[in-house]
Scaffold this motif. Sequence first.
Motif, PDB file in Angstrom:
ATOM      1  N   LEU A 529       0.730  -1.235  -0.163  1.00  0.00           N
ATOM      2  CA  LEU A 529      -0.156   0.114   0.017  1.00  0.00           C
ATOM      3  C   LEU A 529       0.669   1.402  -0.019  1.00  0.00           C
ATOM      4  CD1 LEU A 529      -2.806  -1.498   2.760  1.00  0.00           C
ATOM      5  CD2 LEU A 529      -3.036  -1.312   0.288  1.00  0.00           C
ATOM      6  N   ARG A 530       1.879   1.088  -0.120  1.00  0.00           N
ATOM      7  CA  ARG A 530       3.216   1.942   0.082  1.00  0.00           C
ATOM      8  C   ARG A 530       3.015   3.416  -0.417  1.00  0.00           C
ATOM      9  NH1 ARG A 530       7.422   0.441   2.499  1.00  0.00           N
ATOM     10  NH2 ARG A 530       6.047  -1.039   4.287  1.00  0.00           N
ATOM     11  N   ALA A 531       3.291   2.987  -2.096  1.00  0.00           N
ATOM     12  CA  ALA A 531       3.220   3.731  -2.937  1.00  0.00           C
ATOM     13  C   ALA A 531       2.045   4.613  -3.404  1.00  0.00           C
ATOM     14  CB  ALA A 531       3.343   3.091  -4.233  1.00  0.00           C
ATOM     15  N   ASP A 532       0.522   4.061  -2.891  1.00  0.00           N
ATOM     16  CA  ASP A 532      -0.152   4.812  -3.227  1.00  0.00           C
ATOM     17  C   ASP A 532      -0.644   5.667  -2.258  1.00  0.00           C
ATOM     18  OD1 ASP A 532      -1.945   3.937  -5.384  1.00  0.00           O
ATOM     19  OD2 ASP A 532      -2.242   2.040  -4.384  1.00  0.00           O
ATOM     20  N   ALA A 533      -0.224   5.218  -0.366  1.00  0.00           N
ATOM     21  CA  ALA A 533       0.056   6.352   1.016  1.00  0.00           C
ATOM     22  C   ALA A 533       0.725   7.074   0.414  1.00  0.00           C
ATOM     23  CB  ALA A 533       0.526   5.509   2.168  1.00  0.00           C
ATOM     24  N   ILE A 534       2.093   7.202  -0.429  1.00  0.00           N
ATOM     25  CA  ILE A 534       3.038   8.636  -0.388  1.00  0.00           C
ATOM     26  C   ILE A 534       2.202   9.418  -1.539  1.00  0.00           C
ATOM     27  CG2 ILE A 534       4.646   8.802  -1.625  1.00  0.00           C
ATOM     28  CD1 ILE A 534       6.481   6.305   0.752  1.00  0.00           C
ATOM     29  N   ALA A 535       1.940   8.970  -2.683  1.00  0.00           N
ATOM     30  CA  ALA A 535       1.348   9.623  -3.476  1.00  0.00           C
ATOM     31  C   ALA A 535       0.132  10.699  -3.177  1.00  0.00           C
ATOM     32  CB  ALA A 535       0.949   8.959  -4.768  1.00  0.00           C
ATOM     33  N   VAL A 536      -0.759   9.834  -1.938  1.00  0.00           N
ATOM     34  CA  VAL A 536      -2.207   9.913  -1.958  1.00  0.00           C
ATOM     35  C   VAL A 536      -1.664  11.654  -1.063  1.00  0.00           C
ATOM     36  CG1 VAL A 536      -4.339  10.478  -0.342  1.00  0.00           C
ATOM     37  CG2 VAL A 536      -3.639   9.061  -1.947  1.00  0.00           C
ATOM     38  N   ASP A 537      -1.194  11.167  -0.230  1.00  0.00           N
ATOM     39  CA  ASP A 537      -0.058  12.321   0.365  1.00  0.00           C
ATOM     40  C   ASP A 537       0.166  13.188   0.569  1.00  0.00           C
ATOM     41  OD1 ASP A 537       0.639  12.717   4.273  1.00  0.00           O
ATOM     42  OD2 ASP A 537       2.280  12.936   3.126  1.00  0.00           O
ATOM     43  N   ARG A 538       0.868  13.526  -1.147  1.00  0.00           N
ATOM     44  CA  ARG A 538       1.999  14.214  -2.002  1.00  0.00           C
ATOM     45  C   ARG A 538       0.674  15.057  -1.937  1.00  0.00           C
ATOM     46  NH1 ARG A 538       6.600  11.201  -3.991  1.00  0.00           N
ATOM     47  NH2 ARG A 538       7.497  11.220  -2.690  1.00  0.00           N
ATOM     48  N   LEU A 539      -0.398  14.217  -2.999  1.00  0.00           N
ATOM     49  CA  LEU A 539      -1.469  15.176  -3.515  1.00  0.00           C
ATOM     50  C   LEU A 539      -2.692  15.935  -2.684  1.00  0.00           C
ATOM     51  CD1 LEU A 539      -3.444  14.587  -6.411  1.00  0.00           C
ATOM     52  CD2 LEU A 539      -4.164  12.641  -5.332  1.00  0.00           C
ATOM     53  N   LEU A 540      -2.699  15.842  -1.374  1.00  0.00           N
ATOM     54  CA  LEU A 540      -3.706  16.417  -0.906  1.00  0.00           C
ATOM     55  C   LEU A 540      -3.619  17.955  -0.843  1.00  0.00           C
ATOM     56  CD1 LEU A 540      -4.123  13.959   2.400  1.00  0.00           C
ATOM     57  CD2 LEU A 540      -6.394  13.999   0.377  1.00  0.00           C
ATOM     58  N   PRO A 541      -2.880  18.524  -0.486  1.00  0.00           N
ATOM     59  CA  PRO A 541      -2.368  19.629  -0.663  1.00  0.00           C
ATOM     60  C   PRO A 541      -2.693  20.220  -1.822  1.00  0.00           C
ATOM     61  CG  PRO A 541      -0.580  18.875   0.356  1.00  0.00           C
ATOM     62  CD  PRO A 541      -1.505  17.564   0.120  1.00  0.00           C
ATOM     63  N   SER A 542      -2.485  19.644  -3.532  1.00  0.00           N
ATOM     64  CA  SER A 542      -2.805  20.250  -4.067  1.00  0.00           C
ATOM     65  C   SER A 542      -4.753  20.462  -4.528  1.00  0.00           C
ATOM     66  CB  SER A 542      -1.979  19.970  -5.526  1.00  0.00           C
ATOM     67  OG  SER A 542      -2.566  17.996  -5.332  1.00  0.00           O
ATOM     68  N   LEU A 543      -5.127  18.742  -3.548  1.00  0.00           N
ATOM     69  CA  LEU A 543      -6.172  18.467  -3.981  1.00  0.00           C
ATOM     70  C   LEU A 543      -7.006  19.622  -2.929  1.00  0.00           C
ATOM     71  CD1 LEU A 543      -6.964  14.565  -3.606  1.00  0.00           C
ATOM     72  CD2 LEU A 543      -7.074  16.053  -5.704  1.00  0.00           C
ATOM     73  N   ALA A 544      -6.846  19.901  -1.654  1.00  0.00           N
ATOM     74  CA  ALA A 544      -7.110  21.356  -1.356  1.00  0.00           C
ATOM     75  C   ALA A 544      -6.944  22.518  -1.547  1.00  0.00           C
ATOM     76  CB  ALA A 544      -6.358  21.497   0.356  1.00  0.00           C
ATOM     77  N   TYR A 545      -6.457  23.103  -1.860  1.00  0.00           N
ATOM     78  CA  TYR A 545      -6.253  23.921  -3.181  1.00  0.00           C
ATOM     79  C   TYR A 545      -7.152  24.333  -4.688  1.00  0.00           C
ATOM     80  CZ  TYR A 545      -5.367  27.895  -5.893  1.00  0.00           C
ATOM     81  OH  TYR A 545      -4.714  29.367  -6.681  1.00  0.00           O
ATOM     82  N   ARG A 546      -7.583  22.662  -5.508  1.00  0.00           N
ATOM     83  CA  ARG A 546      -8.357  22.683  -6.267  1.00  0.00           C
ATOM     84  C   ARG A 546      -9.977  22.808  -5.101  1.00  0.00           C
ATOM     85  NH1 ARG A 546      -9.228  17.390  -8.847  1.00  0.00           N
ATOM     86  NH2 ARG A 546     -11.393  19.147  -9.906  1.00  0.00           N
ATOM     87  N   LEU A 547     -10.005  22.570  -4.334  1.00  0.00           N
ATOM     88  CA  LEU A 547     -11.462  22.860  -3.488  1.00  0.00           C
ATOM     89  C   LEU A 547     -11.639  24.413  -3.264  1.00  0.00           C
ATOM     90  CD1 LEU A 547     -11.425  19.702  -0.877  1.00  0.00           C
ATOM     91  CD2 LEU A 547     -13.335  20.607  -2.754  1.00  0.00           C
TER      92      LEU A 547
END
Length: 594
Positions: A529-547
């Motif tokens: 699960l590690r690769a997805d977990a790292i990718a999601v962690d990096r993605l969350l700030p940009s998703l918060a900005y998109r919202l």
Amino acid sequence: MHVVALTPPGRFPTVVPDTGRWWSTLAADCETCCLDRLSANAGWWRTICSPDMARIMTATPMRRLTWHVRAGELERAAARASQTLDALRETATYDSATRYIAAVSPLAEYLALLNRSQDELYFSLDDGVRVTRLDYGDSHALARYARRKTILSEMIAAALQRATGTPETHEAIDLLVVRVTCPEDLLCAMIAVERLRAHQPGAHAMYACLADHGYENFSLSHHLPRLRTAHTLDRIFDGIIESQDDRDVVVPVLARALTCGQAPRGFLRRSDMFPEAGSEPVAVREPRYIPPPPVETFASEPVFWTRISQHRCYWSRCTFCVHNLKYDHPLPPSLGEVPGALDRLEALVNAGYHTFIFADEALSPALLRRFCQAIIERGLAFTWSCRCKLERAFTPELFELMRAAGCYDVLFGLETTSLRMLRRMGKYTEGLDGEAIQGIVEAAKAAGIALHINLIGGFPGDTPSEVTASVDFVIRCLRTTCGATYTLNRFTLFPSTPVMNNPATYGIEPVTCATDMPASYPYRVAPELRADAIAVDRLLPSLAYRLRQELGWTRFGNRPGVQAAIQLYFTSGHSAIFKTRSANAFANPLLQTD
């Protein structure tokens, strides 16, 4: 018997917290009890937004001061921030987004200046204040710090003096009842107890009771076995009520015991007070509800934070949720609680409260239907918001009934639109797909009820595509909705949750904490699960900005004052003031020109 309910320094005060039913029980016993509420929180914010703050900072030993911020600059900024506190109590401040942002900005700028001027404390609207190098998960560290002379202790002393007067003028306290909502509150409460005890007039002994230590995602309940042996908190608090289920019984009995010269100490439970099996203490029988008086808040009206039911969430299956840890009893809310809840609310309305935030973890459609019918039958007029789990039973007809009964806002824990992740989270409901959820949002919109939508990103097993799809869904649903707000939370591993109790099932390994009361736990993710977990962690700030961007919130800019104003609108009692207005100044930034 002088009993005082203490609100310690902490998050920016915009709501009036319910003391609990124990207040009503003791208030009825007027011959032996005198009750007061002491908001050290409002006094603390008044203190930091005053010239006293610069004096305290320059007179108290600190680790480091950045002296490019001069005392005179702090005093001028404090004076402007003090104007914010006054402006937020004015109705006209909420007339427009521009006016509200202008009112909030001096306070936000002042907090930023305070944080630049020293590195010992971090000030924020969310937590109030946090000691930067202190481990809040270590009760020993908190107890040691609470007994030291620090900037924080001097600030709290000034706030208490502002609220109570000098030791020569304030009335001695017999029983201090303390409520904390987070680790930062707990430390400030410990310092306040130490200060009040030191300045108690004469040799009068004050009994300090930690009556509430569970709120939202914070709870000491999981850590009580270790705290009993640590003897840290119970050396500052004379009594600590273990379960929220017992609070309203134990506090009145404790007051009566103190009147008789008895002082039960340590960790307290109902069974300690009533060892006979099946006994039902008189303290829980409430013949007439007596509302607590308001405390000072920085809002234009008293927004009362309370509950309809005293029981845990009816769903109780969410694998990430720690809320139910506060309760011993497994009983869910029942329809039989509605008449008593309406009696209390009617008394509160008669006492001058007209806006309520119901903090029940989740109210079922069936309970809400009966509650709304009872409001209409009684002819009561007040406005309220609540929290719910998404259910197919939220029909257009139910939303119309809720609106007729005064509901202005509902918080729904959507968390994710992925059916796979909903099953892992324990939130899956048969037949509740994206189309059905969008229908619920449209029904609420048609009824004139605002919404707050919660999302969780980074739950074990989450993938970038799933969390992105959830954000896209919320954007589509809320773009044309008025009064909508949202939160994108990052998954946190809390104590005693199903995920924490069965980590291997979810593909994680908790990291052991050496401290005795961590609010949450770090963890390692399984290799698959590690690769997805790292990718999601990096993605969350940009998703918060998109919202923020796609729902129009970036149009106000990114200054500290704008960020603080939007934060208060999304998360504080100010949301109730705006959302109950027919012309909400923040209704939908995409459709507004202000």
